[in-house]
Design an enzyme around this catalytic site. Structure first.
Site, PDB file in Angstrom:
ATOM      1  N   ASP A   9       0.875  -1.160   0.000  1.00  0.00           N
ATOM      2  CA  ASP A   9       0.000   0.000   0.000  1.00  0.00           C
ATOM      3  C   ASP A   9       0.925   1.227   0.000  1.00  0.00           C
ATOM      4  O   ASP A   9       2.145   1.095   0.163  1.00  0.00           O
ATOM      5  CB  ASP A   9      -0.895  -0.039   1.242  1.00  0.00           C
ATOM      6  CG  ASP A   9      -1.757   1.199   1.387  1.00  0.00           C
ATOM      7  OD1 ASP A   9      -2.271   1.688   0.364  1.00  0.00           O
ATOM      8  OD2 ASP A   9      -1.899   1.676   2.524  1.00  0.00           O
ATOM      9  N   ASP A  11      -0.182   5.110   1.152  1.00  0.00           N
ATOM     10  CA  ASP A  11      -0.456   5.998   2.281  1.00  0.00           C
ATOM     11  C   ASP A  11      -0.380   5.235   3.603  1.00  0.00           C
ATOM     12  O   ASP A  11      -0.972   4.158   3.745  1.00  0.00           O
ATOM     13  CB  ASP A  11      -1.850   6.624   2.158  1.00  0.00           C
ATOM     14  CG  ASP A  11      -1.931   7.664   1.048  1.00  0.00           C
ATOM     15  OD1 ASP A  11      -0.877   8.026   0.498  1.00  0.00           O
ATOM     16  OD2 ASP A  11      -3.051   8.117   0.737  1.00  0.00           O
TER      17      ASP A  11
END
Length: 274
Positions: A9, A11
């Site tokens: 991922d 963020d």
């Protein structure tokens, strides 16, 4: 190239904050963002905010400068570079957008470490402003996922596609890292011989902890960039040791089978270790 695929991922995993919120707060548009957020989907709000930046005379260079200052734990870049140096196939699946991710990774000098980036479309149009669009066009149809995925992106579907494109003959092993509720769906789709690394005390961790038995892969949590690096390197090492052991076992078996049956005196096997 190793047989390890690592999916990050972005963020609050690679970087240590939410990139949308960082940009809005740093440019001083928090109040307007909070007013608009209840009225439209997140991607639509961010596209509108980019229009507001442009109308207020904020340049692409100013936006990029803010993104260059985004906080990141000091051990994240070494972890990514180490995994890449070991031959791992690094990919990103993120609900941020391509403009942010490419801008930040280029600035950090690690964009070449990744073979694939999956995110919401983000680009500079002919009028010189950033456009942000949804990965899945929720105005036309929904991905219809029962898990807590946002309407614009089901990361589980992306992981399915990545796993399908990786040949079983290649014997790939997956490690998935994430923090948000949107990372729960792909965590459920990672297979038994693979690994999930949820960020502790973040939404994906809380969802997994409700019933860990739903996750087929091994679960290894982490709390910050330092622990991310430690856990990730241990898992890479674990996979490499296991795969080397299989190779040695197979090599020994082949050599044993090739030994002539009339030989009565045992001979030491020549085992290839790498």
């Amino acid at each position: 190239m190793s047989n390890i695929v690592i999916v990050f991922d972005f963020d609050k995993t690679i970087i240590d904050c939410d990139s949308d919120n960082w940009l809005i707060d740093e440019l001083g548009f928090t109040d307007l963002f909070n007013q608009l957020l209840p009225t439209m989907p997140w991607n639509s709000v961010m596209d509108r905010m980019m229009m507001e930046f442009h109308s207020h005379g904020i340049t692409i260079q100013e936006i990029e400068n803010v993104l260059h200052r985004i906080p990141i734990h000091h051990r994240i870049i070494p972890a990514i570079k180490s995994a890449h140096a070991l031959g791992c196939d690094l990919r990103i699946v993120s609900d941020a957008n391509m403009f942010y991710i490419q801008t930040i990774l280029k600035h950090l000098g690690i964009i070449e470490c990744f073979t694939e980036i999956n995110s919401n479309p983000g680009y500079v149009n002919q009028q010189g402003r950033v456009r942000i669009l949804p990965y899945h066009d929720f105005n036309k149809n929904s991905h219809c996922c029962a898990n807590p995925c946002p309407p614009n992106m089901c990361k589980g579907l992306i992981i399915d596609r990545i796993q399908d494109t990786v040949s079983e003959v290649d014997n790939k092993r997956f490690i998935y890292l994430g923090d948000g509720a949107g990372d729960y769906c792909p965590s459920l789709r990672i297979r038994e011989r693979d690994f999930v690394m949820p960020r502790k005390n973040y939404p994906v961790w809380d969802l997994i902890c409700k019933d860990p038995s739903l996750v087929k892969a091994q679960i290894h949590g982490w709390c910050d960039g330092e622990e991310l690096e430690q856990v990730l390197m241990k898992l890479i090492n674990k996979i490499m040791i296991e795969e080397n052991a299989k190779f040695i076992s197979s090599d020994c078996k082949l050599q044993t089978l090739s030994t002539p049956v009339f030989e009565t005196l045992p001979k030491p096997l020549s085992v290839r270790l790498s």
